[in-house]
Design an enzyme around this catalytic site. Structure first.
Site, PDB file in Angstrom:
ATOM      1  N   ASN A 206      41.351 -17.959 -19.810  1.00 13.60           N
ATOM      2  CA  ASN A 206      41.419 -18.223 -21.184  1.00 13.60           C
ATOM      3  C   ASN A 206      41.631 -17.141 -21.938  1.00 13.60           C
ATOM      4  O   ASN A 206      42.134 -15.929 -21.256  1.00 13.60           O
ATOM      5  CB  ASN A 206      39.893 -18.717 -21.435  1.00 13.60           C
ATOM      6  CG  ASN A 206      39.081 -17.726 -20.883  1.00 13.60           C
ATOM      7  OD1 ASN A 206      38.762 -16.708 -21.472  1.00 13.60           O
ATOM      8  ND2 ASN A 206      37.999 -18.159 -20.043  1.00 13.60           N
ATOM      9  N   ASP A 275      35.475 -22.851 -17.899  1.00 16.68           N
ATOM     10  CA  ASP A 275      34.697 -24.195 -17.681  1.00 16.68           C
ATOM     11  C   ASP A 275      34.910 -25.298 -16.814  1.00 16.68           C
ATOM     12  O   ASP A 275      34.106 -26.009 -16.429  1.00 16.68           O
ATOM     13  CB  ASP A 275      34.904 -25.099 -19.031  1.00 16.68           C
ATOM     14  CG  ASP A 275      34.322 -24.109 -20.432  1.00 16.68           C
ATOM     15  OD1 ASP A 275      33.217 -23.621 -20.189  1.00 16.68           O
ATOM     16  OD2 ASP A 275      34.776 -24.071 -21.461  1.00 16.68           O
ATOM     17  N   LYS A 285      51.057 -22.847  -1.185  1.00 16.68           N
ATOM     18  CA  LYS A 285      51.704 -22.798  -2.762  1.00 16.68           C
ATOM     19  C   LYS A 285      52.301 -24.143  -3.095  1.00 16.68           C
ATOM     20  O   LYS A 285      52.882 -24.873  -2.186  1.00 16.68           O
ATOM     21  CB  LYS A 285      52.750 -21.748  -2.836  1.00 16.68           C
ATOM     22  CG  LYS A 285      53.248 -21.577  -4.015  1.00 16.68           C
ATOM     23  CD  LYS A 285      54.583 -20.630  -4.284  1.00 16.68           C
ATOM     24  CE  LYS A 285      55.083 -20.544  -5.457  1.00 16.68           C
ATOM     25  NZ  LYS A 285      56.247 -20.306  -5.503  1.00 16.68           N
ATOM     26  N   PHE A 318      26.964 -16.782 -26.548  1.00 14.07           N
ATOM     27  CA  PHE A 318      28.056 -16.957 -27.739  1.00 14.07           C
ATOM     28  C   PHE A 318      28.518 -18.131 -27.796  1.00 14.07           C
ATOM     29  O   PHE A 318      28.173 -19.225 -26.763  1.00 14.07           O
ATOM     30  CB  PHE A 318      29.109 -16.094 -27.305  1.00 14.07           C
ATOM     31  CG  PHE A 318      29.081 -14.627 -27.664  1.00 14.07           C
ATOM     32  CD1 PHE A 318      28.105 -13.719 -26.939  1.00 14.07           C
ATOM     33  CD2 PHE A 318      29.627 -14.157 -28.802  1.00 14.07           C
ATOM     34  CE1 PHE A 318      27.981 -12.663 -27.342  1.00 14.07           C
ATOM     35  CE2 PHE A 318      29.405 -12.808 -29.117  1.00 14.07           C
ATOM     36  CZ  PHE A 318      28.553 -11.736 -28.122  1.00 14.07           C
ATOM     37  N   LYS A 332      24.062 -25.553 -28.509  1.00 14.72           N
ATOM     38  CA  LYS A 332      24.163 -24.796 -27.399  1.00 14.72           C
ATOM     39  C   LYS A 332      22.832 -23.883 -27.186  1.00 14.72           C
ATOM     40  O   LYS A 332      22.349 -23.407 -25.999  1.00 14.72           O
ATOM     41  CB  LYS A 332      25.350 -23.782 -27.316  1.00 14.72           C
ATOM     42  CG  LYS A 332      26.653 -24.326 -27.043  1.00 14.72           C
ATOM     43  CD  LYS A 332      27.904 -23.771 -27.205  1.00 14.72           C
ATOM     44  CE  LYS A 332      29.018 -24.408 -27.205  1.00 14.72           C
ATOM     45  NZ  LYS A 332      30.519 -23.965 -27.513  1.00 14.72           N
ATOM     46  N   LYS A 336      20.901 -24.477 -23.511  1.00 11.03           N
ATOM     47  CA  LYS A 336      21.083 -23.514 -22.613  1.00 11.03           C
ATOM     48  C   LYS A 336      20.037 -22.717 -22.908  1.00 11.03           C
ATOM     49  O   LYS A 336      19.617 -21.486 -21.982  1.00 11.03           O
ATOM     50  CB  LYS A 336      22.289 -22.518 -22.879  1.00 11.03           C
ATOM     51  CG  LYS A 336      23.736 -23.397 -22.998  1.00 11.03           C
ATOM     52  CD  LYS A 336      24.765 -22.688 -23.282  1.00 11.03           C
ATOM     53  CE  LYS A 336      26.101 -23.462 -23.299  1.00 11.03           C
ATOM     54  NZ  LYS A 336      27.338 -22.929 -22.544  1.00 11.03           N
TER      55      LYS A 336
HETATM   56  N1  CTP Z   1      29.211 -20.142 -20.350  1.00 14.33           N
HETATM   57  C1  CTP Z   1      28.560 -19.941 -19.142  1.00 14.33           C
HETATM   58  N2  CTP Z   1      29.352 -20.827 -18.124  1.00 14.33           N
HETATM   59  C2  CTP Z   1      30.307 -21.676 -18.488  1.00 14.33           C
HETATM   60  C3  CTP Z   1      30.580 -21.681 -19.537  1.00 14.33           C
HETATM   61  C4  CTP Z   1      29.975 -21.057 -20.836  1.00 14.33           C
HETATM   62  O1  CTP Z   1      27.868 -19.109 -19.120  1.00 14.33           O
HETATM   63  N3  CTP Z   1      30.689 -22.283 -17.408  1.00 14.33           N
HETATM   64  C5  CTP Z   1      28.351 -19.365 -21.607  1.00 14.33           C
HETATM   65  C6  CTP Z   1      29.533 -18.343 -22.261  1.00 14.33           C
HETATM   66  O2  CTP Z   1      29.428 -17.142 -21.733  1.00 14.33           O
HETATM   67  C7  CTP Z   1      28.830 -18.191 -23.722  1.00 14.33           C
HETATM   68  C8  CTP Z   1      28.198 -19.774 -23.934  1.00 14.33           C
HETATM   69  O3  CTP Z   1      28.087 -20.285 -22.612  1.00 14.33           O
HETATM   70  O4  CTP Z   1      27.692 -17.423 -24.026  1.00 14.33           O
HETATM   71  C9  CTP Z   1      29.213 -20.761 -24.655  1.00 14.33           C
HETATM   72  O5  CTP Z   1      30.299 -20.894 -24.207  1.00 14.33           O
HETATM   73  P1  CTP Z   1      31.394 -21.599 -25.046  1.00 14.33           P
HETATM   74  O6  CTP Z   1      32.738 -21.547 -24.272  1.00 14.33           O
HETATM   75  O7  CTP Z   1      31.405 -21.491 -26.655  1.00 14.33           O
HETATM   76  O8  CTP Z   1      30.755 -23.264 -24.719  1.00 14.33           O
HETATM   77  P2  CTP Z   1      30.677 -24.171 -23.692  1.00 14.33           P
HETATM   78  O9  CTP Z   1      29.284 -24.294 -23.090  1.00 14.33           O
HETATM   79  O10 CTP Z   1      31.833 -23.793 -22.620  1.00 14.33           O
HETATM   80  O11 CTP Z   1      31.024 -25.466 -24.421  1.00 14.33           O
HETATM   81  P3  CTP Z   1      32.321 -25.923 -24.923  1.00 14.33           P
HETATM   82  O12 CTP Z   1      33.492 -25.413 -24.219  1.00 14.33           O
HETATM   83  O13 CTP Z   1      32.298 -27.577 -24.680  1.00 14.33           O
HETATM   84  O14 CTP Z   1      32.410 -25.669 -26.527  1.00 14.33           O
END
Ligand code: CTP
Length: 387
Positions: A206, A275, A285, A318, A332, A336
Site C-alpha cells: 500500500n 489487509d 512465477k 490510526f 475502529k 479494536k
Molecule cells: N491494522 C492492523 N492490522 C491490519 C490492518 C490494520 O493492525 N491487518 C491497524 C493499522 O495499523 C491502524 C488501524 O489498524 O492503526 C486501522 O487501519 P485502517 O487501514 O485505517 O483500517 P482497517 O482496520 O484496515 O479497516 P478498513 O480498511 O476497512 O478501513
C-alpha cells in the site's frame, strides 16, 4: 530564551565538519561561543570560526591584556550546553583524568552541567583499551557521547573513527533541550507498509510512506522514552537512538510487537499492514496472460489482537479514511479496543500519504478533538502528549 552553546574544538582532522555544524546552529538561533585548542588553530584559523559562529573565539589561557583565567569560569557559567566537536582521544583522556592544561580542558573542569563529546580519531586510537576506559569513566558522570562512525579515515584506512555528520550532532543538540517527560517509558511505534507475496517476484502493498511513524519514534526518543521502531519498506531516514527493526510481512510485524508487548507502556500502530493476502501463493512465477484474477482473503487485524491482549498498555491506533471519518474511526476505536484513534482523511492531497503534513482528529471514548493541518513532526508531539 536564546540557548547558549559553548563549542569546544580540538585538533581532529574532521574539524572542517564543525564549521558546517556551527553554521547550522547559528541559523537555528543558538548563540555560540567557541574555544579552540592551540593545535586546532593550526588547522583552521580562529577567524573562520569567529565569522561563522558570529561569536567570540577563545584560544589562549594566558595572554596579557585578557583575563581568561576568570573568563573560563564565566564561560562555564553562562553556557546552557558544552559541546566538544571533534573530541580527540587526547582531550578525552585529559578530561577523564581531571587535567586542565589549556583553556578548553580547564573550562571542562569548571563546567557542572552536561558536556557532549563528539569523538573522532584513528580506529586503533578509538579502540585502544585506555580510550575505552576513559569513555567508561565519563559515561558514569555528566557526559554524553556522540560515537564516531565507521568509514574511510584520513589515515587512509577503513574503520571506526569518523566524526558523526553535522546533521546528527545538530539533532543531538536539539534533543538535549527537549523536556524528557517520557523518561522511563517503553514505547513501540510501528510504521510503513507491509507486503504480501503473490508469487516469487510479485507482491501487494500500500501507499504508506512511514513518515508519520518515524516522526513519532524520533520525538518519543527526544522526549526520553525507550523506543522500538518496527517498520516496513520506507524511504525515510532512520531515527537514531531508537531500536530499529525492519520487517516485511504482517506475521513478522505481529511477532516483533509480541516479543516486547508485556514490557511496553504504549503501542502506537502507525503502520499500514496489508489487509489482504492472496488465498493461494504461487511458488512458481505466474506467467503473463490476458487477464488474471487474484483471490484475496482477509489478514488478521494486528491492532485488534493487541487491543484484546492489553493490560496496562496504552494503545493508539490510526484510521485512514476517505469518507465518514468520525463514524468509521469511532467504530475502529471500539472494535479494536484502543485508547485513542488518530483519524486521517487520506483523500486530501495536502495531508496523509507520502506528504510531510497531516490533518488528524484524536478520538477517544470521551471526546473527539479535531486538529488543524500541521507538520507530521508537530502532530507526533500531540500524539505523544496523550501518554
Ligand atoms: N491494522 C492492523 N492490522 C491490519 C490492518 C490494520 O493492525 N491487518 C491497524 C493499522 O495499523 C491502524 C488501524 O489498524 O492503526 C486501522 O487501519 P485502517 O487501514 O485505517 O483500517 P482497517 O482496520 O484496515 O479497516 P478498513 O480498511 O476497512 O478501513
Amino acid at each position: 530564551m536564546t540557548k547558549k552553546i559553548l563549542l569546544g574544538v580540538t585538533s581532529g582532522i574532521a574539524i572542517y565538519k564543525v564549521l558546517e555544524l556551527c553554521s547550522r546552529l547559528v541559523k537555528a538561533g543558538y548563540e555560540i561561543e567557541v574555544i579552540m585548542t592551540e593545535n586546532a588553530t593550526k588547522m583552521i584559523s580562529p577567524l573562520v570560526f569567529e565569522t561563522i559562529s558570529r561569536g567570540k573565539v577563545h584560544t589562549d589561557m594566558f595572554h596579557s591584556g585578557h583575563h581568561e583565567e576568570v573568563e573560563h569560569i564565566e564561560m562555564a557559567k553562562r553556557a546552557d550546553l558544552f559541546l566538544i566537536a571533534p573530541t580527540t582521544v587526547n582531550t578525552l583522556a585529559k578530561i577523564a583524568n581531571g587535567i586542565g592544561d589549556n583553556l578548553l580542558t580547564s573550562t571542562a573542569l569548571a563546567y557542572d552541567k552536561t558536556i557532549i563529546l563528539a569523538l573522532s580519531a584513528n580506529t586503533k586510537m578509538i579502540e585502544n583499551p585506555v580510550t575505552k576506559e576513559n569513555i567508561k569513566k565519563l559515561q558514569d558522570r555528566n557526559f554524553e557521547f556522540i560515537n564516531s562512525k565507521s568509514g574511510m579515515l584520513a589515515c587512509n584506512t577503513v574503520g571506526n573513527g569518523r566524526l558523526a555528520e553535522p546533521e546528527e550532532i545538530f539533532e543531538r543538540v536539539e534533543d538535549y533541550f527537549v523536556k524528557k517527560d517520557l523518561k522511563g517509558k517503553n514505547i513501540i511505534v510501528t510504521a510503513g507498509p507491509t507486503r504480501e507475496a503473490v508469487d516469487p517476484v510479485r507482491y501487494i502493498t500500500n501507499r504508506s510512506s512511514g513518515k508519520m511513524g518515524f516522526a513519532i519514534a524520533k520525538k518519543a526518543f527526544q522526549r526520553g522514552a525507550n523506543v522500538t521502531l518496527i517498520y516496513g519498506d520506507c524511504k525515510v531516514k532512520l531515527p537514531y537512538g531508537t531500536e530499529n527493526i525492519k520487517i516485511t510481512y504482517n506475521d513478522e510485524l505481529k511477532s516483533e510487537i509480541d516479543k516486547r508487548f508485556d514490557n511496553t507502556d504504549c503501542l502506537i500502530m502507525a503502520a499500514a499492514p496489508c489487509d489482504f493476502r492472496v488465498e493461494k501463493y504461487s511458488k512458481d512465477k505466474i506467467k503473463t496472460k490476458n487477464s488474471l484474477t487474484l483471490n484475496l482473503v482477509e489478514n488478521e487485524d494486528i491492532l485488534k489482537y493487541f487491543g484484546m491482549k492489553k493490560k496496562k498498555q496504552i494503545i493508539i491506533g490510526f484510521a485512514a479514511e476517505t469518507f465518514d471519518l468520525y463514524e468509521n474511526a469511532t467504530k475502529k476505536l471500539k472494535s479494536k479496543n484502543c485508547d485513542y484513534i488518530i483519524a486521517n482523511d487520506v483523500s486530501s492531497s495536502t495531508s496523509g500519504f507520502d506528504v510531510d503534513d497531516n490533518k488528524a482528529s484524536i478520538i477517544s471514548k470521551e471526546e473527539s478533538i479535531e486538529l488543524p493541518l500541521m507538520p507530521k513532526i508537530v502532530l507526533a508531539d500531540e500524539i505523544l502528549n496523550l501518554i
